[in-house]
Design a protein around this motif. Structure first.
Motif, PDB file in Angstrom:
ATOM      1  N   ALA A  52      86.262 -13.857 101.747  1.00 41.00           N
ATOM      2  CA  ALA A  52      84.619 -13.455 100.877  1.00 41.00           C
ATOM      3  C   ALA A  52      84.542 -14.183  99.951  1.00 41.00           C
ATOM      4  N   ARG A  53      85.673 -14.862  99.634  1.00 40.11           N
ATOM      5  CA  ARG A  53      85.582 -15.888  98.082  1.00 40.11           C
ATOM      6  C   ARG A  53      84.536 -16.913  98.423  1.00 40.11           C
ATOM      7  N   ASN A  54      83.747 -17.208  99.697  1.00 36.30           N
ATOM      8  CA  ASN A  54      83.122 -18.839  99.729  1.00 36.30           C
ATOM      9  C   ASN A  54      82.075 -18.046  98.941  1.00 36.30           C
ATOM     10  N   MET A  55      81.674 -19.588  98.443  1.00 30.74           N
ATOM     11  CA  MET A  55      80.439 -19.143  97.444  1.00 30.74           C
ATOM     12  C   MET A  55      79.918 -18.492  96.614  1.00 30.74           C
ATOM     13  N   ASN A  56      81.168 -16.643  96.367  1.00 28.42           N
ATOM     14  CA  ASN A  56      80.947 -16.214  95.350  1.00 28.42           C
ATOM     15  C   ASN A  56      81.565 -16.415  93.999  1.00 28.42           C
ATOM     16  N   PRO A  57      82.043 -17.798  93.782  1.00 23.87           N
ATOM     17  CA  PRO A  57      83.068 -17.486  92.537  1.00 23.87           C
ATOM     18  C   PRO A  57      81.750 -18.602  91.949  1.00 23.87           C
ATOM     19  N   LEU A  58      81.017 -19.641  92.712  1.00 22.80           N
ATOM     20  CA  LEU A  58      79.750 -20.317  92.051  1.00 22.80           C
ATOM     21  C   LEU A  58      78.568 -19.687  91.763  1.00 22.80           C
ATOM     22  N   VAL A  59      78.111 -18.530  92.491  1.00 19.77           N
ATOM     23  CA  VAL A  59      77.429 -17.921  92.424  1.00 19.77           C
ATOM     24  C   VAL A  59      76.930 -16.955  91.203  1.00 19.77           C
ATOM     25  N   ILE A 101      92.562 -13.375  89.791  1.00 22.67           N
ATOM     26  CA  ILE A 101      91.271 -13.366  88.759  1.00 22.67           C
ATOM     27  C   ILE A 101      91.227 -14.548  89.436  1.00 22.67           C
ATOM     28  N   ILE A 102      90.130 -14.542  90.126  1.00 22.51           N
ATOM     29  CA  ILE A 102      89.246 -15.946  90.387  1.00 22.51           C
ATOM     30  C   ILE A 102      87.647 -15.833  89.221  1.00 22.51           C
ATOM     31  N   THR A 103      87.225 -15.104  89.502  1.00 19.10           N
ATOM     32  CA  THR A 103      85.646 -15.084  88.633  1.00 19.10           C
ATOM     33  C   THR A 103      85.936 -14.501  87.163  1.00 19.10           C
ATOM     34  N   ILE A 131      74.162 -11.909  93.030  1.00 25.07           N
ATOM     35  CA  ILE A 131      74.828 -10.321  93.148  1.00 25.07           C
ATOM     36  C   ILE A 131      75.840 -11.536  94.462  1.00 25.07           C
ATOM     37  N   VAL A 132      76.945 -11.165  93.995  1.00 22.27           N
ATOM     38  CA  VAL A 132      78.469 -10.760  94.181  1.00 22.27           C
ATOM     39  C   VAL A 132      79.063 -10.193  95.190  1.00 22.27           C
ATOM     40  N   TYR A 133      80.022 -10.329  95.609  1.00 19.73           N
ATOM     41  CA  TYR A 133      80.963  -9.061  96.395  1.00 19.73           C
ATOM     42  C   TYR A 133      82.645  -9.702  96.039  1.00 19.73           C
ATOM     43  N   ALA A 134      82.916  -8.483  95.545  1.00 13.95           N
ATOM     44  CA  ALA A 134      84.317  -8.752  95.059  1.00 13.95           C
ATOM     45  C   ALA A 134      85.026  -7.647  95.690  1.00 13.95           C
ATOM     46  N   LYS A 135      86.379  -8.171  96.287  1.00 18.73           N
ATOM     47  CA  LYS A 135      87.736  -6.788  96.637  1.00 18.73           C
ATOM     48  C   LYS A 135      88.019  -6.023  95.658  1.00 18.73           C
ATOM     49  N   VAL A 144      88.571 -10.483  91.920  1.00 17.92           N
ATOM     50  CA  VAL A 144      89.419 -10.884  92.955  1.00 17.92           C
ATOM     51  C   VAL A 144      88.520 -10.505  94.148  1.00 17.92           C
ATOM     52  N   TYR A 145      88.844 -11.586  95.233  1.00 19.11           N
ATOM     53  CA  TYR A 145      88.727 -12.076  95.936  1.00 19.11           C
ATOM     54  C   TYR A 145      88.629 -11.877  97.256  1.00 19.11           C
ATOM     55  N   ASP A 146      88.860 -11.323  98.846  1.00 20.96           N
ATOM     56  CA  ASP A 146      89.390 -11.035  99.521  1.00 20.96           C
ATOM     57  C   ASP A 146      89.422 -11.965 100.400  1.00 20.96           C
ATOM     58  N   LYS A 147      89.802 -12.964 100.595  1.00 19.32           N
ATOM     59  CA  LYS A 147      90.087 -14.038 101.778  1.00 19.32           C
ATOM     60  C   LYS A 147      88.964 -14.692 102.167  1.00 19.32           C
TER      61      LYS A 147
END
Length: 230
Positions: free
Chosen positions: A175-182, A207-209, A157-161, A170-173
């Motif tokens: 909040a990008r921590n760990m989310n792309p890997l997860v 786009i990050i993920t 489960i991940v959280y993105a902007k 796309v992540y917010d500042k």
């Protein structure tokens, strides 16, 4: 036929993928970047015996800490639990199993799981009995390393902007921590997002993920700050 370019769903459907005993990987750091609506939904559903994998156990009323503090997790694989004293208490009482992994090593184990590696070689903690206990030692070019195994999960489960309907994120500042890997390391990945836009509306440079890693998107209800002060 299902539209594979439209992955928007509901909280109820998303929660049906997470049940008792699920191995759940989550993004974020100290609660920032963890998906609040999904975590609230899991609390209301009452799932138990979870194995949770992520950077930390959040705070008692913030992030994944809301689940951990209320006894919904059986085991946590994290880099630290210092910000959640209830997690420490549960560990001391033998009610919560904790597997510690140095932060950089944890991130790389998750990345290894996401890209299909069989493990990573690190020298972090090689002289520490707690860190190195039970791990294989491998010599490469006369240097000794510990073999760290990859991490994957039944559900991430991940959280993105922002997301488009395909799940490009796309992540917010921070909040990008760990989310792309997860997002890469889950057999099924659910993204909670603040805003959903039509396909092709996102700037490709943002786009990050890539959406190929995302199976489902739900709209976030945001953080209810009443939770924090409960």
């Amino acid at each position: 036929m299902e539209n594979r370019y439209n992955k928007i769903s509901t909280l109820e459907v998303a929660l049906s993928y997470i049940n008792d005993g699920t191995t759940l990987m989550f993004g974020g750091f100290g609660g920032i970047g963890s998906p609040p609506t999904l975590i609230e939904g899991l609390l209301n559903k009452g799932v138990k015996d979870l194995t949770v994998i992520g950077n930390d156990t959040g705070f008692p009323n913030i992030g994944i800490g809301r689940l951990v503090s209320r006894g919904h997790a059986r085991k946590c694989i994290v880099s630290h639990i210092g910000s959640n004293p209830i997690a420490g208490q549960l560990m001391t009482e033998g009610k919560l199993e904790i597997e510690f992994s140095p932060q950089g090593t944890l991130a790389e184990r998750i990345r290894a799981g996401g890209v299909g590696l069989g493990g990573i070689l690190v020298d972090v903690g090689i002289d520490n009995d707690i860190v190195s206990h039970g791990k294989k030692r491998i010599i490469v070019d006369d240097k000794e390393y510990l073999l760290e195994t990859p991490l994957t999960a039944d559900v991430s489960i991940v959280y993105a902007k922002k997301a488009d309907t395909f799940g490009n994120l796309v992540y917010d500042k921070s909040a990008r921590n760990m989310n792309p890997l997860v997002a890469m390391a889950g057999k099924f990945t659910i993204a909670e997002v603040d805003e959903i836009v039509p396909l092709s509306e996102l700037d490709p440079e943002e786009i990050i993920t890539p959406g190929i890693y995302v199976d489902m998107i739900i709209k976030s209800k945001g953080v209810n700050w009443k939770w924090v002060w409960e």
